[in-house]
Design an enzyme around this catalytic site. Structure first.
Site, short mmCIF file in Angstrom:
data_model
loop_
_atom_site.label_atom_id
_atom_site.label_comp_id
_atom_site.label_asym_id
_atom_site.label_seq_id
_atom_site.Cartn_x
_atom_site.Cartn_y
_atom_site.Cartn_z
N PRO A 1 -33.21 44.75 95.42
CA PRO A 1 -32.04 44.24 94.71
C PRO A 1 -30.96 43.71 95.65
O PRO A 1 -30.11 42.92 95.24
CB PRO A 1 -31.52 45.46 93.93
CG PRO A 1 -32.68 46.38 93.83
CD PRO A 1 -33.48 46.17 95.09
N ARG B 1 -48.67 29.16 91.07
CA ARG B 1 -48.80 27.99 90.19
C ARG B 1 -48.44 26.69 90.90
O ARG B 1 -48.72 25.61 90.40
CB ARG B 1 -47.95 28.17 88.93
CG ARG B 1 -46.47 28.19 89.18
CD ARG B 1 -45.69 28.55 87.92
NE ARG B 1 -45.86 27.59 86.85
CZ ARG B 1 -45.15 26.47 86.73
NH1 ARG B 1 -44.24 26.18 87.64
NH2 ARG B 1 -45.35 25.66 85.72
N GLU C 1 -35.58 55.01 96.67
CA GLU C 1 -34.38 54.32 97.15
C GLU C 1 -34.71 53.22 98.15
O GLU C 1 -33.80 52.64 98.76
CB GLU C 1 -33.42 55.33 97.79
CG GLU C 1 -32.89 56.37 96.83
CD GLU C 1 -32.12 55.76 95.67
OE1 GLU C 1 -31.26 54.90 95.93
OE2 GLU C 1 -32.39 56.14 94.51
N ASP D 1 -40.27 21.16 85.83
CA ASP D 1 -39.86 22.50 85.43
C ASP D 1 -38.36 22.67 85.59
O ASP D 1 -37.73 22.05 86.45
CB ASP D 1 -40.53 23.57 86.31
CG ASP D 1 -42.02 23.71 86.04
OD1 ASP D 1 -42.45 23.27 84.96
OD2 ASP D 1 -42.72 24.25 86.90
#
Length: 269
Positions: A88, A157, A115, A172
């Site tokens: 994160p 992809r 963690e 896209d």
């Protein structure tokens, strides 16, 4: 392309056997190797974590199994891979980064739990590899396996031959240079009427120029509604006269710095 993933939950990555990624693996376009981190532990409990120095909640993944696992993975191939660390606290994972990573021959992913991984592991391999700490969003998950699934699909992809139509990804949402970084507009298919709802007449007109303009206008409307920040930071040079007209109708105008900002409610409302 070769992908190695080191994890304590190999079963979490079963989705890599289905859909586009699974087909790419079956065709030999993608070499995915999943490794169980616990195979590099040496106690009867297969311990991969311990309490954090300095105190605090949670547990931290130990450096020894990670070091042994990564050393063995690196020794099994030629050249130096890019080490992708889902966290994160990493840089945002974007379509631009997916395109960059799709051009690399070898990626190694290190999805952590608890963690996170002892920082010394990142520092150790950062001295000899291209290490990317990457976040898929401003939220926290139980582990890094879900982000790995997201990133692998986004990267895979883009590989030549993976999509049936080689041009499918060029327009896209977020594709570099596509639609001036606008969101993709709505799409329709047969039947022409469903539950008394029809499709826009322009899509049946056969007029390619009008269809392209309609799609671009709809992309502006969706971007205005869902991601106005994309318009705010867009290069104004990417907008033609018709683009500026639809922006004005949506309540946008040029600011002093040359970029567009919202000035009023949409006149279309």
């Amino acid at each position: 392309m070769r992908l190695d993933i080191v994890t304590i939950f190999p079963e979490y990555l079963e989705p890599l056997n289905v859909s586009l990624v699974g087909k790419a693996r079956a065709r030999g376009q993608l070499d995915v190797r999943i490794h169980d981190l616990r195979e590099w532990t040496h106690d009867k409990h297969n311990t991969v974590d311990d309490t954090p120095y300095g105190g605090g909640p949670g547990m931290v993944m130990k450096p020894e199994p990670w070091g042994e696992a990564l050393d063995e993975v690196l020794a099994s191939g030629e050249g130096a891979p890019v080490l992708v660390v889902p966290t994160p606290s990493g840089v945002p994972f974007t379509q631009e980064l997916a395109v960059e990573l799709s051009g690399k021959p070898w990626l190694v992913f290190t999805p952590a739990r608890y963690e996170g991984i002892d920082r010394r592991v990142i520092e150790e391999y950062g001295d000899r590899l291209d290490v990317r700490e990457v976040s898929i969003g401003d939220y926290v998950l139980a582990g890094g396996e879900a982000p790995v699934l997201v990133m692998v699909e986004a990267v895979a992809r883009l590989l030549p031959g993976v999509l049936g139509n080689a041009a499918s990804h060029q327009d896209d949402s977020f594709a570099p240079g596509a639609m001036a970084d606008l969101l993709e507009g709505p799409v329709y298919t047969k039947p022409p009427e469903w539950r008394d709802r029809t499709i826009p007449d322009v899509l049946l007109s056969g007029h390619h120029g009008k269809i392209a303009r309609w799609r671009r206008d709809e992309a502006f409307r969706r971007t205005d509604r869902n991601r106005p920040d994309l318009i705010e930071r867009a290069d104004p040079a990417a907008f033609d006269k018709k683009d500026r007209e639809i922006l004005a109708a949506l309540g946008w105008a040029r600011r002093e710095d040359g970029r567009f900002g919202r000035t009023s409610q949409s006149v279309e409302e």
